[in-house]
Design an enzyme around this catalytic site. Structure first.
Site, PDB file in Angstrom:
ATOM      1  N   GLN A  79       0.746  -1.092   0.041  1.00  0.00           N
ATOM      2  CA  GLN A  79       0.107   0.054  -0.122  1.00  0.00           C
ATOM      3  C   GLN A  79       0.733   1.378  -0.191  1.00  0.00           C
ATOM      4  O   GLN A  79       0.274   2.235  -0.314  1.00  0.00           O
ATOM      5  CB  GLN A  79      -1.056   0.183   1.149  1.00  0.00           C
ATOM      6  CG  GLN A  79      -1.964  -1.135   1.242  1.00  0.00           C
ATOM      7  CD  GLN A  79      -2.821  -1.068   2.211  1.00  0.00           C
ATOM      8  OE1 GLN A  79      -2.478  -1.923   3.238  1.00  0.00           O
ATOM      9  NE2 GLN A  79      -3.968  -0.346   2.100  1.00  0.00           N
ATOM     10  N   HIS A 100       1.411  -9.171   4.625  1.00  0.00           N
ATOM     11  CA  HIS A 100       0.214  -8.198   4.525  1.00  0.00           C
ATOM     12  C   HIS A 100      -0.394  -8.360   3.052  1.00  0.00           C
ATOM     13  O   HIS A 100      -0.414  -7.480   2.226  1.00  0.00           O
ATOM     14  CB  HIS A 100       0.592  -6.994   4.841  1.00  0.00           C
ATOM     15  CG  HIS A 100      -0.936  -6.103   5.362  1.00  0.00           C
ATOM     16  ND1 HIS A 100      -0.556  -5.453   6.675  1.00  0.00           N
ATOM     17  CD2 HIS A 100      -1.870  -5.738   4.584  1.00  0.00           C
ATOM     18  CE1 HIS A 100      -1.793  -4.877   6.746  1.00  0.00           C
ATOM     19  NE2 HIS A 100      -2.667  -4.826   5.640  1.00  0.00           N
ATOM     20  N   ASN A 155      -1.536 -10.948   8.337  1.00  0.00           N
ATOM     21  CA  ASN A 155      -2.421  -9.973   8.632  1.00  0.00           C
ATOM     22  C   ASN A 155      -3.753 -10.482   8.156  1.00  0.00           C
ATOM     23  O   ASN A 155      -3.988 -10.561   7.005  1.00  0.00           O
ATOM     24  CB  ASN A 155      -2.012  -8.620   8.064  1.00  0.00           C
ATOM     25  CG  ASN A 155      -2.844  -7.681   8.560  1.00  0.00           C
ATOM     26  OD1 ASN A 155      -3.063  -7.197   9.822  1.00  0.00           O
ATOM     27  ND2 ASN A 155      -3.707  -6.957   7.434  1.00  0.00           N
ATOM     28  N   GLU A 156      -4.693 -10.476   9.071  1.00  0.00           N
ATOM     29  CA  GLU A 156      -6.314 -10.335   8.835  1.00  0.00           C
ATOM     30  C   GLU A 156      -6.635 -11.818   7.745  1.00  0.00           C
ATOM     31  O   GLU A 156      -6.920 -11.509   6.784  1.00  0.00           O
ATOM     32  CB  GLU A 156      -6.665  -9.107   8.200  1.00  0.00           C
ATOM     33  CG  GLU A 156      -6.701  -8.056   9.215  1.00  0.00           C
ATOM     34  CD  GLU A 156      -7.401  -6.700   8.806  1.00  0.00           C
ATOM     35  OE1 GLU A 156      -7.691  -6.847   7.473  1.00  0.00           O
ATOM     36  OE2 GLU A 156      -7.490  -5.899   9.601  1.00  0.00           O
ATOM     37  N   ASN A 170      -6.817  -6.614  15.317  1.00  0.00           N
ATOM     38  CA  ASN A 170      -7.456  -5.494  14.474  1.00  0.00           C
ATOM     39  C   ASN A 170      -8.666  -5.227  14.434  1.00  0.00           C
ATOM     40  O   ASN A 170      -9.737  -6.112  14.176  1.00  0.00           O
ATOM     41  CB  ASN A 170      -7.301  -5.713  12.893  1.00  0.00           C
ATOM     42  CG  ASN A 170      -5.586  -5.982  12.666  1.00  0.00           C
ATOM     43  OD1 ASN A 170      -4.876  -5.708  13.515  1.00  0.00           O
ATOM     44  ND2 ASN A 170      -5.255  -6.134  11.437  1.00  0.00           N
ATOM     45  N   TYR A 210     -12.285  -2.832  13.644  1.00  0.00           N
ATOM     46  CA  TYR A 210     -12.874  -1.500  13.062  1.00  0.00           C
ATOM     47  C   TYR A 210     -14.315  -1.301  12.950  1.00  0.00           C
ATOM     48  O   TYR A 210     -14.720  -0.281  13.225  1.00  0.00           O
ATOM     49  CB  TYR A 210     -12.381  -1.698  11.315  1.00  0.00           C
ATOM     50  CG  TYR A 210     -11.219  -1.601  10.955  1.00  0.00           C
ATOM     51  CD1 TYR A 210     -10.713  -0.175  10.609  1.00  0.00           C
ATOM     52  CD2 TYR A 210     -10.173  -2.692  11.003  1.00  0.00           C
ATOM     53  CE1 TYR A 210      -9.493  -0.082  10.342  1.00  0.00           C
ATOM     54  CE2 TYR A 210      -9.023  -2.431  10.546  1.00  0.00           C
ATOM     55  CZ  TYR A 210      -8.482  -1.020  10.361  1.00  0.00           C
ATOM     56  OH  TYR A 210      -7.038  -1.087   9.816  1.00  0.00           O
TER      57      TYR A 210
END
Ligand SMILES: *[C@@H]1O[C@H](CO)[C@@H](O)[C@H](O)[C@H]1NC(C)=O
Ligand SMILES: *[C@@H]1O[C@H](CO)[C@@H](O)[C@H](O)[C@H]1NC(C)=O
Length: 528
Positions: free
Chosen positions: A37, A140, A184-185, A325, A327
């Site tokens: 990113q 990621h 990640n996630e 994480n 949100y």
């Protein structure tokens, strides 16, 4: 006499009230980014191609602004500016990810890129020079395309390939990096990717691929953790976790509590229970439902692949902390005929018979998938604590996206303020051991399918400027102030233009507010 008692209990209450706005000693603040990113430089020197590179080259039409991440924030060249940005906020740590294809151009560990190693060495050493702790995420989402061609996360061998990659990164940087996130996630990597087929690798296969991915991610994480434990821990003393995207599910009405609990086990427990529970393996209720529904669909075995007893042992206990994480949340009720199948995110596992609802009152920043529900953060931490014990919890991401590229991001300030307030409730009221908070994200960056339209940054990035200039937003000033005081700051509008005068004022406001509450409480308890 009575007056003395009244005053002293008032003072006591005010002290408690102020104490509850304080982050405990040792609590750490940071910000996060990910390689794809921000880095750009997708084809410099010998860097290999990742599934993200391939996707954005082949499918610009699927990105909101038809953009790609070939330059992004240009962090490959501007790492000094990034370090400065972190330092200017006074942060304790910076969480970033290493790009697998930058370090291992072929995806395999027989070839290591010198330029790739230099890049991350510069970044790590630069951070340490400024007294900022580097936290590395190994994966990621930017899988080497070559490994994707061999099946990617649906091929069980991925666990060995990931372990070999992890070994290289631990060996190269483990002397200086003491905190790690393996993957990640997985909820996004597996569920979102394979249920919708919208992100790289663009394979839609909710029946099978989602669950193969779920299992292989857990095995890959565990192998990396065990490798570190065997080979590096005694000399480097680091800590590792997988970063789970946790969602809180509230029942739509009290009678939907069973449905809400099923949603929690399916979405969070499926990735957490095998690692953090005492018994290991899948959550019983999920294992049983998946077997039942697979049979109904005509599969001879469960689509959620079974663990062998050895695999259960391998995965169970493979953690040093719990990376969260957080949100957003959802409301849950039983599915009614005609409901759209809805398992987080969007479609998938419709057989669970649940419907997820976004409360229209939760602010959302103009997109519809991560509406803000701060209390969900406290609720999910309590749930995890009750299920798996008072682990070392660490908020590895929390942040707010909107389509506003301006600097006066008071909605983002409000989001952080409200979530930090819930973190304090978790610590002081629920006695959960939460030791850090990470803002997603340091600066605006390439937000996957939304390209550069959806912004999460503490810093605004000007993507039309070849220098990719970073400018702090109101939220950057708010976080900097919170970090400096180690206290929950009351958001003040326009604080970034008139900081000095406003800083003092907001503190007085907090104190007065606290005192007022204390007096009110005392008066109420004594006289009514
Ligand atoms: C790398 O990609 C850019 C486009 O992002 C292109 O202009 C450049 O020629 C490429 N460089 C190499 C060495 O292929
Ligand atoms: C919280 O976790 C940290 C890191 O493992 C540990 O050092 C600390 O003692 C724990 N605190 C409590 C209150 O359990």
């Amino acid at each position: 006499m009575y007056i003395v008692f009244l005053i002293s209990s008032g003072v006591l209450h005010a002290v408690v009230c102020l104490h509850n706005r304080k982050f405990p000693p040792g609590f750490q603040f940071g910000a996060a980014t990910s390689a794809y990113q921000i880095e750009g430089a997708w084809n410099v020197s010998d860097k290999g191609e990742s599934i993200c590179d391939r996707f954005s080259r082949d499918h610009p039409e699927l990105i909101t602004d038809k953009s790609n991440a070939e330059v992004a924030c240009d962090s490959y060249r501007k790492w000094r500016v990034d370090i400065q940005a972190v330092q200017d906020l006074g942060l304790d740590f910076y969480r970033f990810s290493t790009a697998w294809t930058r370090l291992l151009p072929t995806g395999f560990s027989n070839e290591i890129s010198k330029d790739g190693v230099n890049y991350y060495n510069n970044l790590i050493n630069g951070l340490l020079e400024k007294n900022i702790k580097p936290i590395i995420t190994l994966y990621h989402w930017d899988l080497p395309q070559r490994l994707q061609d061999l099946g990617g996360w649906t091929n069980p061998l991925i666990a060995d390939w990931f372990e070999q990659y992890a070994d290289v990164v631990f060996r190269l940087f483990g002397d200086r990096v003491k905190m790690w996130v393996t993957i990640n996630e997985p909820l996004l990597m597996c569920d979102f990717n394979y249920n919708t087929g919208t992100l790289a690798p663009r394979i839609k296969d909710p029946d099978t691929a989602t669950y193969l991915c779920t299992k292989h991610v857990l095995i890959a994480h565990a192998k990396a953790w065990r490798l570190y434990d065997r080979k590096y821990r005694h000399k480097y003393h680091g800590i590792l976790s997988i970063a789970n995207h946790v969602v809180w599910f509230d029942p739509l009405t009290p009678k939907h509590e069973d449905e809400a609990e099923l949603a929690r086990e399916y979405t969070v427990g499926r990735y957490a229970h095998p690692i953090y529970s005492k018994e290991g393996g899948w959550p019983k209720v999920i294992e049983q439902k998946m077997t039942e529904y697979s049979k109904k669909k005509g599969f001879p075995t469960s689509r959620l692949p079974a663990f062998t007893p050895e695999e259960i042992k391998l995965v169970r206990g493979s953690y040093d902390y719990f990376a969260i994480n957080y949100y957003t949340s959802r409301l849950v009720r039983k599915a009614l005929p005609g409901d759209e199948a809805a398992v987080f995110f969007d479609t998938g596992a419709p057989e669970l018979g649940l419907t997820f609802i976004k409360d229209p009152n939760w602010p959302s920043g103009g997109h519809n998938f991560i509406p803000s529900y701060p209390k969900g953060l406290r609720s999910i931490i309590s749930w995890l604590k009750q299920k798996y014990g008072n682990l070392h919890f660490f908020i590895s991401e929390n942040g707010y996206g909107n389509f506003d590229s301006g600097l006066d991001d008071y909605d983002r300030v409000e989001y952080f303020h409200q979530h930090l307030e819930q973190v304090l409730h978790s610590i002081h009221d629920d006695h959960a051991n939460v030791t850090g908070f990470t803002a997603w994200t340091l600066m605006d960056n390439y937000e996957w399918l939304s390209g550069y339209t959806l912004r999460f940054g503490l810093y605004h990035v000007d993507f039309t400027n070849p220098e990719r200039k970073r400018t702090p937003r109101a939220s950057a000033h708010y976080i900097a102030k919170t970090v400096k005081k180690r206290t929950l700051e009351t958001p003040v509008k326009k604080q970034h233009t008139q900081s000095q005068a406003q800083n003092g004022k907001s503190k007085t406001n907090v104190n007065l507010f606290c005192l007022l509450i204390s007096v009110t409480v005392i008066v109420c308890t004594k006289y009514f």
